[in-house]
Design a protein around this motif. Structure first.
Motif, PDB file in Angstrom:
ATOM      1  N   GLY A  16       0.806  -1.219   0.000  1.00 50.44           N
ATOM      2  CA  GLY A  16       0.000   0.000   0.000  1.00 50.44           C
ATOM      3  C   GLY A  16       0.839   1.269   0.000  1.00 50.44           C
ATOM      4  N   SER A  17       2.167   1.143   0.047  1.00 53.14           N
ATOM      5  CA  SER A  17       3.021   2.347   0.129  1.00 53.14           C
ATOM      6  C   SER A  17       3.210   3.021  -1.223  1.00 53.14           C
ATOM      7  CB  SER A  17       4.379   1.988   0.739  1.00 53.14           C
ATOM      8  OG  SER A  17       5.069   1.057  -0.073  1.00 53.14           O
ATOM      9  N   GLY A  18       2.773   2.372  -2.314  1.00 55.93           N
ATOM     10  CA  GLY A  18       2.869   3.008  -3.633  1.00 55.93           C
ATOM     11  C   GLY A  18       3.973   2.439  -4.513  1.00 55.93           C
ATOM     12  N   LYS A  19       4.505   1.296  -4.149  1.00 55.76           N
ATOM     13  CA  LYS A  19       5.599   0.699  -4.939  1.00 55.76           C
ATOM     14  C   LYS A  19       5.188   0.427  -6.378  1.00 55.76           C
ATOM     15  CE  LYS A  19       6.204  -2.948  -2.346  1.00 55.76           C
ATOM     16  NZ  LYS A  19       4.832  -2.739  -1.951  1.00 55.76           N
ATOM     17  N   THR A  20       4.031  -0.227  -6.547  1.00 57.58           N
ATOM     18  CA  THR A  20       3.584  -0.570  -7.901  1.00 57.58           C
ATOM     19  C   THR A  20       3.387   0.695  -8.733  1.00 57.58           C
ATOM     20  OG1 THR A  20       2.395  -2.420  -6.923  1.00 57.58           O
ATOM     21  CG2 THR A  20       1.819  -1.874  -9.187  1.00 57.58           C
ATOM     22  N   THR A  21       2.785   1.711  -8.117  1.00 61.03           N
ATOM     23  CA  THR A  21       2.508   2.970  -8.807  1.00 61.03           C
ATOM     24  C   THR A  21       3.810   3.612  -9.276  1.00 61.03           C
ATOM     25  OG1 THR A  21       0.602   3.268  -7.362  1.00 61.03           O
ATOM     26  CG2 THR A  21       1.403   5.231  -8.522  1.00 61.03           C
ATOM     27  N   SER A  96      12.591  -3.710  -9.658  1.00 56.97           N
ATOM     28  CA  SER A  96      11.951  -4.762  -8.870  1.00 56.97           C
ATOM     29  C   SER A  96      11.139  -4.183  -7.722  1.00 56.97           C
ATOM     30  CB  SER A  96      12.994  -5.738  -8.318  1.00 56.97           C
ATOM     31  OG  SER A  96      12.344  -6.815  -7.667  1.00 56.97           O
ATOM     32  N   ASP A  97       9.920  -4.685  -7.606  1.00 55.22           N
ATOM     33  CA  ASP A  97       9.045  -4.385  -6.477  1.00 55.22           C
ATOM     34  C   ASP A  97       9.431  -5.397  -5.400  1.00 55.22           C
ATOM     35  OD1 ASP A  97       6.894  -4.315  -4.692  1.00 55.22           O
ATOM     36  OD2 ASP A  97       5.385  -4.091  -6.251  1.00 55.22           O
ATOM     37  N   ARG A  98      10.269  -4.957  -4.452  1.00 56.49           N
ATOM     38  CA  ARG A  98      10.823  -5.751  -3.345  1.00 56.49           C
ATOM     39  C   ARG A  98      12.076  -6.511  -3.764  1.00 56.49           C
ATOM     40  NH1 ARG A  98       7.815  -5.187   0.773  1.00 56.49           N
ATOM     41  NH2 ARG A  98       5.551  -4.974   0.668  1.00 56.49           N
ATOM     42  N   ALA A 145      -9.363   0.968   1.230  1.00 58.02           N
ATOM     43  CA  ALA A 145     -10.079   1.820   0.278  1.00 58.02           C
ATOM     44  C   ALA A 145     -10.187   1.137  -1.079  1.00 58.02           C
ATOM     45  CB  ALA A 145      -9.367   3.154   0.132  1.00 58.02           C
ATOM     46  N   HIS A 146      -9.190   0.295  -1.392  1.00 61.23           N
ATOM     47  CA  HIS A 146      -9.203  -0.367  -2.699  1.00 61.23           C
ATOM     48  C   HIS A 146      -9.560  -1.846  -2.587  1.00 61.23           C
ATOM     49  CE1 HIS A 146      -7.841   3.228  -4.728  1.00 61.23           C
ATOM     50  NE2 HIS A 146      -7.170   3.448  -3.629  1.00 61.23           N
ATOM     51  N   LYS A 147     -10.027  -2.236  -1.373  1.00 68.12           N
ATOM     52  CA  LYS A 147     -10.545  -3.600  -1.137  1.00 68.12           C
ATOM     53  C   LYS A 147      -9.582  -4.690  -1.588  1.00 68.12           C
ATOM     54  CE  LYS A 147     -15.485  -2.505  -1.296  1.00 68.12           C
ATOM     55  NZ  LYS A 147     -15.379  -1.058  -1.545  1.00 68.12           N
ATOM     56  N   ASP A 180       9.581  10.194   1.243  1.00 69.59           N
ATOM     57  CA  ASP A 180       8.284  10.448   1.897  1.00 69.59           C
ATOM     58  C   ASP A 180       7.167  10.084   0.922  1.00 69.59           C
ATOM     59  OD1 ASP A 180       5.980  11.428   3.005  1.00 69.59           O
ATOM     60  OD2 ASP A 180       6.671  13.496   3.181  1.00 69.59           O
ATOM     61  N   GLY A 181       6.501   8.970   1.194  1.00 67.67           N
ATOM     62  CA  GLY A 181       5.470   8.462   0.291  1.00 67.67           C
ATOM     63  C   GLY A 181       4.078   8.939   0.638  1.00 67.67           C
ATOM     64  N   GLU A 182       3.978   9.859   1.597  1.00 70.93           N
ATOM     65  CA  GLU A 182       2.649  10.337   2.015  1.00 70.93           C
ATOM     66  C   GLU A 182       2.271  11.624   1.294  1.00 70.93           C
ATOM     67  OE1 GLU A 182       1.871  10.132   6.146  1.00 70.93           O
ATOM     68  OE2 GLU A 182       2.351   7.996   6.197  1.00 70.93           O
ATOM     69  N   PRO A 187       4.751  14.513  -7.050  1.00 75.32           N
ATOM     70  CA  PRO A 187       5.995  14.967  -6.394  1.00 75.32           C
ATOM     71  C   PRO A 187       6.885  13.811  -5.932  1.00 75.32           C
ATOM     72  CG  PRO A 187       4.050  15.679  -5.136  1.00 75.32           C
ATOM     73  CD  PRO A 187       3.561  15.122  -6.426  1.00 75.32           C
ATOM     74  N   ILE A 188       6.290  12.702  -5.560  1.00 80.13           N
ATOM     75  CA  ILE A 188       7.111  11.537  -5.174  1.00 80.13           C
ATOM     76  C   ILE A 188       7.916  11.089  -6.388  1.00 80.13           C
ATOM     77  CG2 ILE A 188       7.067   9.125  -4.402  1.00 80.13           C
ATOM     78  CD1 ILE A 188       4.402   9.762  -3.007  1.00 80.13           C
ATOM     79  N   PHE A 189       7.221  11.013  -7.533  1.00 74.21           N
ATOM     80  CA  PHE A 189       7.908  10.546  -8.752  1.00 74.21           C
ATOM     81  C   PHE A 189       9.007  11.518  -9.159  1.00 74.21           C
ATOM     82  CE2 PHE A 189       8.193  10.066 -13.426  1.00 74.21           C
ATOM     83  CZ  PHE A 189       8.890   8.862 -13.385  1.00 74.21           C
TER      84      PHE A 189
HETATM   85  P1  ADP Z   1       2.067  -1.199  -3.290  1.00 79.20           P
HETATM   86  O1  ADP Z   1       2.524  -1.691  -4.633  1.00 79.20           O
HETATM   87  O2  ADP Z   1       3.219  -0.673  -2.473  1.00 79.20           O
HETATM   88  O3  ADP Z   1       1.204  -2.154  -2.523  1.00 79.20           O
HETATM   89  P2  ADP Z   1       0.339   0.538  -4.799  1.00 79.20           P
HETATM   90  O4  ADP Z   1       1.186   1.303  -5.765  1.00 79.20           O
HETATM   91  O5  ADP Z   1      -0.434  -0.629  -5.318  1.00 79.20           O
HETATM   92  O6  ADP Z   1       1.209   0.105  -3.531  1.00 79.20           O
HETATM   93  O7  ADP Z   1      -0.628   1.593  -4.122  1.00 79.20           O
HETATM   94  C1  ADP Z   1      -1.611   1.181  -3.180  1.00 79.20           C
HETATM   95  C2  ADP Z   1      -2.863   2.031  -3.397  1.00 79.20           C
HETATM   96  O8  ADP Z   1      -2.594   3.376  -3.042  1.00 79.20           O
HETATM   97  C3  ADP Z   1      -3.296   2.040  -4.859  1.00 79.20           C
HETATM   98  O9  ADP Z   1      -4.685   2.038  -4.903  1.00 79.20           O
HETATM   99  C4  ADP Z   1      -2.748   3.353  -5.391  1.00 79.20           C
HETATM  100  O10 ADP Z   1      -3.523   3.898  -6.421  1.00 79.20           O
HETATM  101  C5  ADP Z   1      -2.758   4.230  -4.166  1.00 79.20           C
HETATM  102  N1  ADP Z   1      -1.630   5.176  -4.138  1.00 79.20           N
HETATM  103  C6  ADP Z   1      -0.387   4.991  -4.644  1.00 79.20           C
HETATM  104  N2  ADP Z   1       0.394   6.064  -4.420  1.00 79.20           N
HETATM  105  C7  ADP Z   1      -0.366   6.949  -3.740  1.00 79.20           C
HETATM  106  C8  ADP Z   1      -0.145   8.272  -3.200  1.00 79.20           C
HETATM  107  N3  ADP Z   1       1.038   8.892  -3.293  1.00 79.20           N
HETATM  108  N4  ADP Z   1      -1.164   8.862  -2.554  1.00 79.20           N
HETATM  109  C9  ADP Z   1      -2.357   8.235  -2.428  1.00 79.20           C
HETATM  110  N5  ADP Z   1      -2.662   7.009  -2.899  1.00 79.20           N
HETATM  111  C10 ADP Z   1      -1.669   6.364  -3.559  1.00 79.20           C
END
Ligand code: ADP
Length: 192
Positions: A16-21, A96-98, A145-147, A180-182, A187-189
């Protein structure tokens, strides 16, 4: 002229930290530049060890915490040899994710920190690692939130321990950056 070795880039952090994104954005960034990119993740589902890890995560099998970490190391060795090293030798950028910092952070929930570092000491360091720093509470909110499926590692007290261990890792390994991923995604990218 010999081909230049590729670059090995790793994203770390809680689920949930945004790694995939962020990994996806970075892959597209390099692809636009015409660079060959290989996107991958751990644990894999390809190796024998990876298949057992998956069963443990969905609670179809159990192992001791140490045996569980040994399986991750076995899967990582297979992943390096089958995917990561050949792609780097072919000049590709591997994202790599992890990778092994996940084993240390999540492994610290049930195993000794120094034992985990020893178990993973034979693996090559990435060129750069980004730890996306998002608190356990916010990760849980994003996941709900994303179930998404709640797996073994996503119990709140376990997440907190892994999160705390991640903070200790930049001092122990080269080129590890806490981001800072919050913040919003863009801006993170930019910083990455
Ligand atoms: P991970 O791969 O680390 O589990 P994801 O990239 O799948 O994380 O992100 C988890 C959820 O949070 C996804 O629904 C994504 O759209 C959302 N998300 C990703 N980055 C952010 C961000 N900076 N702020 C808010 N939500 C985000």
């Amino acid at each position: 002229m010999p081909m230049e070795r590729g670059k090995f880039i790793v994203f770390e952090g809680l689920d949930g930290s945004g790694k995939t994104t962020q990994a996806g954005l970075l892959a597209r960034f390099f692809e636009f530049q015409g660079r060959g990119v290989v996107s991958t993740k751990e644990p894999t589902e390809e190796s024998d060890a990876g298949k057992i890890i998956k069963k443990i995560l969905v609670r179809e099998e159990t192992r001791s915490p140490k045996e569980f970490q040994e399986l991750f190391a076995e899967d990582r060795k297979a992943h390096l040899n089958a995917v990561i090293l050949p792609a780097l030798e072919a000049g590709k950028i591997v994202i790599s994710d992890r990778y092994f910092l996940s084993s240390i952070a999540f492994g610290s929930i049930g195993c000794d920190f120094e034992w985990l570092i020893g178990l993973n000491s034979g693996f090559p360091n990435p060129d750069i690692t980004f730890i996306l720093n998002v608190s356990p509470e916010h990760c849980i909110e994003r996941i709900y939130a994303h179930k998404r499926d709640i797996k073994l590692f996503e119990r709140p007290e376990a997440l907190k321990k892994a999160w705390e261990t991640y903070q200790k890792l930049p001092g122990r390994f080269p080129n590890v950056h806490i981001i800072d991923g919050e913040r919003p995604i863009d801006p993170i990218f930019e910083e990455i």
